[in-house]
Enzyme design. Structure first.
Site, PDB file in Angstrom:
ATOM      1  CD1 TRP A 105      -2.140  -2.110   0.343  1.00  0.00           C
ATOM      2  CD2 TRP A 105      -3.231  -1.117   2.044  1.00  0.00           C
ATOM      3  NE1 TRP A 105      -3.361  -2.810   0.727  1.00  0.00           N
ATOM      4  CE2 TRP A 105      -4.122  -2.152   1.653  1.00  0.00           C
ATOM      5  CE3 TRP A 105      -3.671  -0.257   3.114  1.00  0.00           C
ATOM      6  CZ2 TRP A 105      -5.171  -2.554   2.363  1.00  0.00           C
ATOM      7  CZ3 TRP A 105      -4.582  -0.591   3.740  1.00  0.00           C
ATOM      8  CH2 TRP A 105      -5.569  -1.686   3.378  1.00  0.00           C
ATOM      9  CG  HIS A 151       9.562  -1.180  -2.423  1.00  0.00           C
ATOM     10  ND1 HIS A 151       9.632  -0.199  -2.947  1.00  0.00           N
ATOM     11  CD2 HIS A 151       8.579  -2.183  -3.153  1.00  0.00           C
ATOM     12  CE1 HIS A 151       8.869  -0.148  -3.793  1.00  0.00           C
ATOM     13  NE2 HIS A 151       8.114  -1.353  -3.845  1.00  0.00           N
ATOM     14  CD  GLU A 169       8.015   2.912  -4.178  1.00  0.00           C
ATOM     15  OE1 GLU A 169       7.385   2.905  -2.967  1.00  0.00           O
ATOM     16  OE2 GLU A 169       7.443   2.982  -5.056  1.00  0.00           O
ATOM     17  CD  GLU A 223       8.471  -4.779  -6.302  1.00  0.00           C
ATOM     18  OE1 GLU A 223       7.137  -4.944  -6.620  1.00  0.00           O
ATOM     19  OE2 GLU A 223       8.935  -3.920  -5.778  1.00  0.00           O
ATOM     20  N   GLY A 262       5.251   1.682 -10.521  1.00  0.00           N
ATOM     21  CA  GLY A 262       4.391   2.813 -10.495  1.00  0.00           C
ATOM     22  C   GLY A 262       4.409   3.578 -11.756  1.00  0.00           C
ATOM     23  N   GLY A 287       1.555  -2.641  -6.102  1.00  0.00           N
ATOM     24  CA  GLY A 287       1.411  -1.472  -5.667  1.00  0.00           C
ATOM     25  C   GLY A 287       0.284  -0.796  -5.959  1.00  0.00           C
ATOM     26  N   GLY A 288      -0.094   0.102  -7.026  1.00  0.00           N
ATOM     27  CA  GLY A 288      -1.275   0.598  -7.337  1.00  0.00           C
ATOM     28  C   GLY A 288      -2.353  -0.152  -7.446  1.00  0.00           C
TER      29      GLY A 288
HETATM   30  C1  PEP Z   1       5.440  -1.934  -5.733  1.00  0.00           C
HETATM   31  O1  PEP Z   1       5.314  -0.888  -4.784  1.00  0.00           O
HETATM   32  O2  PEP Z   1       6.101  -3.020  -5.113  1.00  0.00           O
HETATM   33  C2  PEP Z   1       4.983  -2.048  -6.996  1.00  0.00           C
HETATM   34  C3  PEP Z   1       5.170  -2.988  -7.521  1.00  0.00           C
HETATM   35  O3  PEP Z   1       4.188  -1.006  -7.511  1.00  0.00           O
HETATM   36  P1  PEP Z   1       3.309  -0.903  -8.784  1.00  0.00           P
HETATM   37  O4  PEP Z   1       2.238  -2.039  -8.841  1.00  0.00           O
HETATM   38  O5  PEP Z   1       2.386   0.321  -8.639  1.00  0.00           O
HETATM   39  O6  PEP Z   1       4.091  -0.678  -9.688  1.00  0.00           O
END
Ligand code: PEP
Length: 255
Positions: free
Chosen positions: A14, A98, A100, A170, A176, A237-238
């Protein structure tokens, strides 16, 4: 080929979204939509939402996770939350490393490794994120980058502890951005992570490891990604903030 050995895991991340009241509302919407899932379903939520999320999901098949934890059990680390704190709340999952956190908060593979070990020592299941930046993919070093992250992030983790590790591949350029890795790209790197695990541990450990893809996975592309032999689930994520979309991904993983 050994996909049957592994349970698919769909986890929502989230990020910095939802107040406690909004978290309850979102979970109340998600729960009935995923109640028949034939995969594990996790919602990783901001620290302030953990209590309400645990309460809202009690008795359901939705499990709760945090989005990070510190490596020390307690001390002068203003703004941090420790693994024993999460364990005391009976939070079962935690995301570590992650992109981020790595990009905006200076986390390195060394600090990620410390956090992974602290989480595992406190009984948590870790969703460990690895992935390359766009320049690295363009330079043709994706494999090296991801293998190196995997090796350093798991240093000192035993084969027994590895059973409580999920790796999320990822690609940073896909998070995102709406740019999803192709199913072939996702599978290639997930397979490479599995081979790295086989080298570090054993083939049996590698075959048993759940490896997720994350990066703009959504209701439309989930099926093709999750059909890949080395993609065992998704970190979302989204789309995890949209109950119908998240449920569609869970459905795709349950086939
Ligand atoms: C995430 O935040 O791990 C991610 C995969 O984000 P999104 O699905 O928005 O790309």
């Amino acid at each position: 080929m050994n996909k049957a050995l592994r349970k698919a895991v769909i986890a929502g991340n989230w990020k910095m979204n939802k107040t406690p009241a909004e978290a309850k509302e979102l979970l109340d919407a998600i729960k009935p939509l995923v109640k028949d899932a034939d995969c594990d379903v996790v919602a990783c939520v901001p620290f302030v939402d953990l209590s309400v999320a645990l309460e809202a999901t009690a008795g359901s098949n939705v499990k709760v996770g945090a989005e990070n934890c510190h490596w020390e059990p307690s001390g002068a680390y203003t703004g941090e939350i420790s693994a024993p704190m999460l364990a005391a709340m009976q939070v079962p999952y935690v995301i570590i490393g992650h992109s981020e956190r790595r990009t905006y908060f200076g986390e390195t593979d060394v600090t990620v490794n410390k956090r992974v070990k602290a989480a595992l020592a406190n009984g948590l299941t870790v969703i460990l994120c690895v992935g390359e930046y766009l320049e690295q993919r363009e330079q043709g070093v994706t494999g090296e980058v991801v293998a190196l992250q995997t090796k350093i992030d798991l240093q000192g983790v035993s084969a027994e502890e590895l059973k409580r590790v999920i790796i999320a591949y990822e690609p940073v350029w896909a998070i995102g951005t709406g740019k999803t890795a192709t199913a072939a790209q996702a599978n290639e790197v997930c397979a490479l992570i599995r081979a790295t695990i086989a080298d570090l541990y054993s083939k049996a450990d590698a075959d048993a490891l759940t490896i997720q893809y994350g990066g703009s996975m959504n209701a439309k592309n989930a099926e093709e990604l999750l059909d890949q032999p080395d993609v065992d689930g998704g970190l979302i994520g989204g789309a995890s903030l949209k109950p119908e979309d998240f449920a569609a991904i869970v459905k795709a993983a349950s086939r």
